[in-house]
Scaffold this motif. Sequence first.
Motif, PDB file in Angstrom:
ATOM      1  N   MET A   1      -8.775   2.415  -1.787  1.00  0.00           N
ATOM      2  CA  MET A   1      -8.858   3.237  -0.536  1.00  0.00           C
ATOM      3  C   MET A   1      -7.764   2.793   0.362  1.00  0.00           C
ATOM      4  SD  MET A   1     -11.806   3.269   2.108  1.00  0.00           S
ATOM      5  CE  MET A   1     -11.151   3.112   3.401  1.00  0.00           C
ATOM      6  N   ILE A   2      -7.004   3.531   1.056  1.00  0.00           N
ATOM      7  CA  ILE A   2      -6.140   3.237   2.139  1.00  0.00           C
ATOM      8  C   ILE A   2      -6.812   3.818   3.351  1.00  0.00           C
ATOM      9  CG2 ILE A   2      -3.884   3.762   2.903  1.00  0.00           C
ATOM     10  CD1 ILE A   2      -3.902   2.344   0.222  1.00  0.00           C
ATOM     11  N   GLU A   3      -6.791   2.822   4.159  1.00  0.00           N
ATOM     12  CA  GLU A   3      -7.489   2.956   5.453  1.00  0.00           C
ATOM     13  C   GLU A   3      -6.449   4.023   6.348  1.00  0.00           C
ATOM     14  OE1 GLU A   3      -7.504  -0.533   7.700  1.00  0.00           O
ATOM     15  OE2 GLU A   3      -8.821  -1.534   6.235  1.00  0.00           O
ATOM     16  N   ALA A   5      -3.872   6.176   8.540  1.00  0.00           N
ATOM     17  CA  ALA A   5      -2.788   5.429   8.763  1.00  0.00           C
ATOM     18  C   ALA A   5      -2.778   5.371  10.572  1.00  0.00           C
ATOM     19  CB  ALA A   5      -1.779   6.896   8.904  1.00  0.00           C
ATOM     20  N   PRO A   6      -1.861   4.875  10.872  1.00  0.00           N
ATOM     21  CA  PRO A   6      -1.943   4.423  12.495  1.00  0.00           C
ATOM     22  C   PRO A   6      -1.987   5.776  13.278  1.00  0.00           C
ATOM     23  CG  PRO A   6      -0.262   3.101  11.455  1.00  0.00           C
ATOM     24  CD  PRO A   6      -0.903   4.009  10.444  1.00  0.00           C
ATOM     25  N   GLU A   8      -1.153   6.870  16.407  1.00  0.00           N
ATOM     26  CA  GLU A   8      -0.334   7.409  17.527  1.00  0.00           C
ATOM     27  C   GLU A   8       0.292   8.670  16.905  1.00  0.00           C
ATOM     28  OE1 GLU A   8       1.128   4.720  15.699  1.00  0.00           O
ATOM     29  OE2 GLU A   8       3.197   4.872  15.599  1.00  0.00           O
ATOM     30  N   LYS A   9       0.401   9.117  15.750  1.00  0.00           N
ATOM     31  CA  LYS A   9       0.994  10.332  15.136  1.00  0.00           C
ATOM     32  C   LYS A   9       0.159  11.459  15.664  1.00  0.00           C
ATOM     33  CE  LYS A   9       4.494   8.200  12.912  1.00  0.00           C
ATOM     34  NZ  LYS A   9       4.098   6.889  13.382  1.00  0.00           N
ATOM     35  N   ARG A  36       1.875   4.583  21.005  1.00  0.00           N
ATOM     36  CA  ARG A  36       0.654   3.648  20.521  1.00  0.00           C
ATOM     37  C   ARG A  36      -0.068   3.138  21.887  1.00  0.00           C
ATOM     38  NH1 ARG A  36       4.997   1.396  17.370  1.00  0.00           N
ATOM     39  NH2 ARG A  36       5.486  -0.206  18.744  1.00  0.00           N
TER      40      ARG A  36
ATOM     41  N   TYR B 284      -3.202  -0.317   5.420  1.00  0.00           N
ATOM     42  CA  TYR B 284      -3.709  -1.660   4.844  1.00  0.00           C
ATOM     43  C   TYR B 284      -4.681  -1.181   3.642  1.00  0.00           C
ATOM     44  CZ  TYR B 284      -1.113  -3.983   8.200  1.00  0.00           C
ATOM     45  OH  TYR B 284      -0.091  -4.677   8.991  1.00  0.00           O
ATOM     46  N   GLU B 289     -11.688  -4.255  -1.762  1.00  0.00           N
ATOM     47  CA  GLU B 289     -11.225  -3.590  -3.198  1.00  0.00           C
ATOM     48  C   GLU B 289      -9.987  -4.292  -3.636  1.00  0.00           C
ATOM     49  OE1 GLU B 289     -10.560   0.419  -3.184  1.00  0.00           O
ATOM     50  OE2 GLU B 289     -12.495   1.195  -2.087  1.00  0.00           O
TER      51      GLU B 289
END
Lengths: 278, 298
Positions: A1-3, A5-6, A8-9, A36, B284, B289
């Motif tokens: 799993m990828i957190e 994305a930041p 601010e977009k 940001r 990240y 995991e």
Amino acid sequence: MIEAAPTEKRLLRLDMMPHMLCPGCGHGIVFDAMLRVLARRYETLDGVAFVAGIGCSSRVVGYVDSATMHTTHGRPLTFATGLKLARPDLKVIVVTGDGDGLSIGGNHLIHAARRNIDLTCVLFNNEIYGMTGGQLAPTTVPGAFTSTSPEGNHEEPFDAARLVEAAGATFVARAQSFRTRLFEEVFAEALDHPGFSFVEVLTDCTEYFGRTNHLGTGADLLFAQGREEPAVDADLATRPTLRPVPEKRTRPTLATGVLHRSRRSTLEEAMGLVGGAR
Amino acid sequence: MSARTAEPTSEKEASPVSGNIVVAGVGGQGVIMASNVIAQVLLDAGFDVKKSEVHGMSQRGGTVVSHVRFGHDVHSVTVEPGTADWVVAFEWEEGLRALPYLADEGVAFVSTERRLPPASMSDHRGGALAYPAADASPRGVVAIDTAAVAGDAAATRAAVAQTVLLGAVAARLPFPAEAWHTAIRSWVPPKTVEENITAFERGRAHKPASPTRLRQAPVVARPPALVSIEAAWCKGCNICVAVCPERCLELDRFDVAVFAHPERCTGCQLCSWLCPDLAIDVSYQAQEEHVHAAAGPR
């Protein structure tokens, strides 16, 4: 799993991207840092309004998904003053450049500072008129070549931060596009400050300043900033002149960080628009 | 090397006249305290004891090694390689590192606890370098899963588990348990005396079986980062390529930045912060995991 994305977009008008700034332009770096900071404090920008004048710097507000005004050259602070007095509940952020804010709109800048109206003004200082063709700006360092100073600049530049402080601003800070974290810090403090808060950001014009003065590409200009970073203190260093033109010219050393901070009643408080003098 | 009458592997009935013990571990594990306890027992038994230690990075995860030499008359304070009768190691890799001290017939009691050494941070990722496996125990090494042996004695203070190793070495030495209890009482913090003595007794009673498998999954300092680049926004200014300390990014033939070496990325975010085109995002992977993936099938 990828957190996720930041965030601010999410504040961007994605259909307007990519922006029109040149490759390596420091304005984009500062713009991203502004987003940001705003993304950390606001879910949406409903309570925020951006006002900008004319110039490369002022164009960045067109990419923010918020209430934005792209006004006449040099007059963002006058539009913002009207907006703030009509809607004191809004957080009004003025984005201006060194030509827009110090030359064409120089008068408005000092009077906004004098009135201490609760605005946050971010001045992108790239030492040149980028959008109109690289003319001499009131911040161009002595010795620098521009399209209107083909023999090198003979004029002394404005020190924007000191000028605004003398005009009565209650929060004055200076940052660099290379030191994005420093900019984020002082911009967040400027947003919190009641009264006229002014942040000067030193950025780079790669095309008209960097190329004309043979300073290299955007990365070269950016790292030159980093190498000349002075200690952060409240004492404004004086600009060394660049004339006679040295072999390798880079941006002069300037103090960065929060340079001045004081508290007096704002224009809205004096006019009774918000809950009395604090 | 001083003469020995006892086989180091023999049980209590043999009485050594001299011997060398090397205690090894990582800063903060109590290596110095354990060697103090051993030295105390030996002093109380009437030996001449010399103790010296290397503890430059104690409390910081660095190597700590303590040498204890005893006999009727000891001169040198350090143990020569190949002459240690016992090696007591609180950490698996430190135990393997200390093995050159071990004599041919010596025994090393090594905890299977593992701490990721700072050296393996040299790739700035952590956990990516191979850690020596517990299955491949060299001869003379007794691997002890100290936390499992200590059980509830180490429930509140993990460091207590290492006292199991003192128990294990005490079982090979001809000194009464009371002497060890007295020494433990005089050196460990007063609040932990009972826990330590419980762990010590469990270690003394422990009969090491075949080498124990490593208990812990690799410790990862930071999960790997994923740099995503919005290619349509990139104007090829080269700032990210120039600023990346690990040289992860490159420009392709269209002058668009590409994340060419994800394996080197530390997630420092400099590229994202300094991208003028707002084209770079750093995200990240979730910590758990990644640890699971790095640990592999068990």
